[in-house]
Design an enzyme around this catalytic site. Structure first.
Site, short mmCIF file in Angstrom:
data_model
loop_
_atom_site.label_atom_id
_atom_site.label_comp_id
_atom_site.label_asym_id
_atom_site.label_seq_id
_atom_site.Cartn_x
_atom_site.Cartn_y
_atom_site.Cartn_z
N TYR A 141 0.81 -1.22 0.00
CA TYR A 141 0.00 0.00 0.00
C TYR A 141 0.84 1.27 0.00
O TYR A 141 0.38 2.31 -0.44
CB TYR A 141 -0.90 0.03 1.24
CG TYR A 141 -2.19 -0.74 1.11
CD1 TYR A 141 -2.21 -2.08 0.76
CD2 TYR A 141 -3.41 -0.12 1.38
CE1 TYR A 141 -3.39 -2.78 0.67
CE2 TYR A 141 -4.60 -0.82 1.29
CZ TYR A 141 -4.58 -2.15 0.94
OH TYR A 141 -5.75 -2.83 0.85
N LYS A 191 3.74 -15.57 2.40
CA LYS A 191 3.90 -16.29 1.13
C LYS A 191 5.39 -16.58 0.99
O LYS A 191 6.07 -16.14 0.04
CB LYS A 191 3.35 -15.42 -0.02
CG LYS A 191 3.30 -16.11 -1.37
CD LYS A 191 2.23 -17.18 -1.50
CE LYS A 191 2.35 -17.89 -2.83
NZ LYS A 191 1.46 -19.08 -2.93
N ASP A 223 -2.39 -18.43 0.56
CA ASP A 223 -3.39 -19.14 -0.24
C ASP A 223 -4.03 -20.27 0.56
O ASP A 223 -5.25 -20.47 0.54
CB ASP A 223 -2.81 -19.61 -1.58
CG ASP A 223 -1.46 -20.31 -1.46
OD1 ASP A 223 -0.90 -20.36 -0.35
OD2 ASP A 223 -0.98 -20.83 -2.48
N ASP A 247 -6.02 -7.36 4.28
CA ASP A 247 -7.19 -6.74 3.65
C ASP A 247 -8.06 -7.80 2.99
O ASP A 247 -9.27 -7.86 3.20
CB ASP A 247 -6.72 -5.71 2.60
CG ASP A 247 -7.88 -5.04 1.91
OD1 ASP A 247 -8.83 -4.63 2.60
OD2 ASP A 247 -7.85 -4.92 0.67
N ASP A 251 -11.98 -9.52 4.39
CA ASP A 251 -13.24 -9.51 3.63
C ASP A 251 -13.78 -10.94 3.54
O ASP A 251 -14.98 -11.18 3.70
CB ASP A 251 -13.05 -8.95 2.21
CG ASP A 251 -13.28 -7.45 2.12
OD1 ASP A 251 -13.03 -6.76 3.14
OD2 ASP A 251 -13.69 -6.97 1.05
C1 IPM Z 1 -10.25 -1.49 4.29
C2 IPM Z 1 -10.52 -0.88 2.94
C3 IPM Z 1 -9.37 0.05 2.58
C4 IPM Z 1 -8.11 -0.79 2.54
C5 IPM Z 1 -9.55 0.83 1.26
C6 IPM Z 1 -10.83 1.61 1.25
C7 IPM Z 1 -8.37 1.70 0.95
O1 IPM Z 1 -10.71 -1.87 1.99
O2 IPM Z 1 -10.17 -0.75 5.27
O3 IPM Z 1 -10.13 -2.71 4.38
O4 IPM Z 1 -7.83 -1.45 1.52
O5 IPM Z 1 -7.38 -0.81 3.52
MN MN Z 2 -10.71 -3.88 2.76
#
Ligand code: IPM
Ligand code: MN
Length: 364
Positions: A141, A191, A223, A247, A251
């Protein structure tokens, strides 16, 4: 007690879910006799529109002066043109970096009331209770070079996955300490079969583990971890990992909880410890959800649970944290659901009703 909080609602559903979390916070203030001073500031797309910057100086300054920050979400189609020179997400990355918030804690706990609402089998979800510790200010990032350029052979782009020993060590320590306060099992995700930065990460994890003999350390390739999270999620206690891996994995993990709308997070610049207070920024893990923004559909629970984390880590208010979590569970028990976690036989309600019901359920 008295606390100063910077409130950054941001874009999309951010302002809607933030408003409900503040409702719950103010109820806590009334019931327990605390004074929460709120300082509203701009971030993200709305800040670009009003000031030209995704993180205006005033916002950053206010955050630095407060005891904690509450953030909604940033981003939206209006600002996502790939050629844009400034993006809402730049504001989020900048605030994490400027405040030094290198550790992002994302707990994944499944409410027993929701094990039937998601896509996964209830027996897979039984006993799921983990924390993902995501490195937040390094890696892909942030590191340079990070750019696009053109040559006669076409367009090129680069992002850089680089980590230094001190960065790896401090985030691994957050992982070890978090595991120490829980079931004492740490899974370091990397990884290391391909990436140099992961080989260093794994080496440092092995060295540090000598200082934490009470914590069982294992290593998992990212993975394989993605697979294990679906196959056997109860396996995990604490996961510690690089920024982008964290990240993506969180999710995925949010689907265990039924919806992204259920998962809170805390970003801190150290190790949260019982009995001490740490500055932090609190936000739901979901984004600005432009598809449902303004429709009164967003689930405010992730943001309300982020308030619970704020009460715990930044204010040391354990009882108040428990009361918020209990109020959330009670409302779910009564069968109220926002549409993202709706299932047959339950009652679907909107963002505001959910916030009001949870605030109404705050007891002391
Ligand atoms: C999160 C979001 C952010 C990230 C984005 C919006 C930049 O997806 O907080 O997980 O990738 O960190
Ligand atoms: Mn995110």
């Amino acid at each position: 007690m008295k606390f100063d909080i910077a409130v950054l609602p941001g874009d999309g559903v951010g302002p809607e879910v933030t408003a409900e979390a503040i409702k719950v916070l103010e109820t806590i203030g009334e019931r327990f006799g605390h004074q929460f001073n709120l300082y509203y500031q701009l971030i993200g797309g709305i800040a670009i529109d009003k000031t030209g910057s995704a993180l205006p100086d005033d916002t950053l300054k206010m955050c630095q002066e407060c005891d904690a920050v509450l953030l909604g979400a940033v981003g939206g189609p209006k600002w996502s043109n790939p050629g844009a020179t400034v993006r809402p997400e730049d504001g989020l990355l900048a605030i994490r970096k400027e405040l030094g918030l290198y550790a992002n804690l994302r707990p994944v706990k499944i409410s027993p009331m929701l094990t039937n609402s998601g896509k996964l089998k209830p027996q897979v979800l039984e006993g799921v209770n983990m924390v993902v510790v995501r490195e937040l200010t390094g890696g892909l990032y942030f590191r340079k070079p990070k750019k696009q350029w053109q040559t006669p052979r076409g367009r090129h782009a680069v992002d850089t996955l680089a980590y230094s020993e001190w960065e790896i060590e401090r985030i691994l320590r957050v992982g070890f300490e978090t595991a120490r306060g829980r079931r004492k099992k740490l899974t370091s995700v990397d990884k290391a079969n391909v990436l140099q930065s992961s080989m260093l990460w794994r080496q440092i994890a092995i060295e540090l583990s000598a200082e934490y003999p009470d914590v069982e350390l294992d290593h998992m390739l990212v993975d394989a971890c993605a697979m294990r999270l679906i196959q056997d999620p109860a396996y995990f206690d604490v996961i510690v990992t690089e920024n982008m891996f964290g990240d993506i994995l969180t999710d995925e993990a949010s689907m265990l909880a039924g919806s992204m709308g259920m998962l809170p997070s805390a970003s801190v610049a150290g190790i949260p410890k019982e009995g001490s207070k740490i500055f932090g920024m609190y936000e739901p893990i979901h984004g600005s959800a432009p598809d449902i923004a303004g429709q009164h559909k967003a689930n405010p629970i992730a943001t309300i649970l982020s308030i619970a984390m704020m009460l715990h880590y930044s204010f040391g208010l354990i009882k108040e944290m428990e009361v918020v979590e209990k109020a959330v569970n009670e409302i779910l028990k009564k069968g109220y659901r926002t549409s993202d976690i709706m299932e047959q036989g339950k009652t679907v309600i909107g963002t505001k009703e959910m916030g009001s019901l949870i605030a109404g359920g705050i007891e002391n």
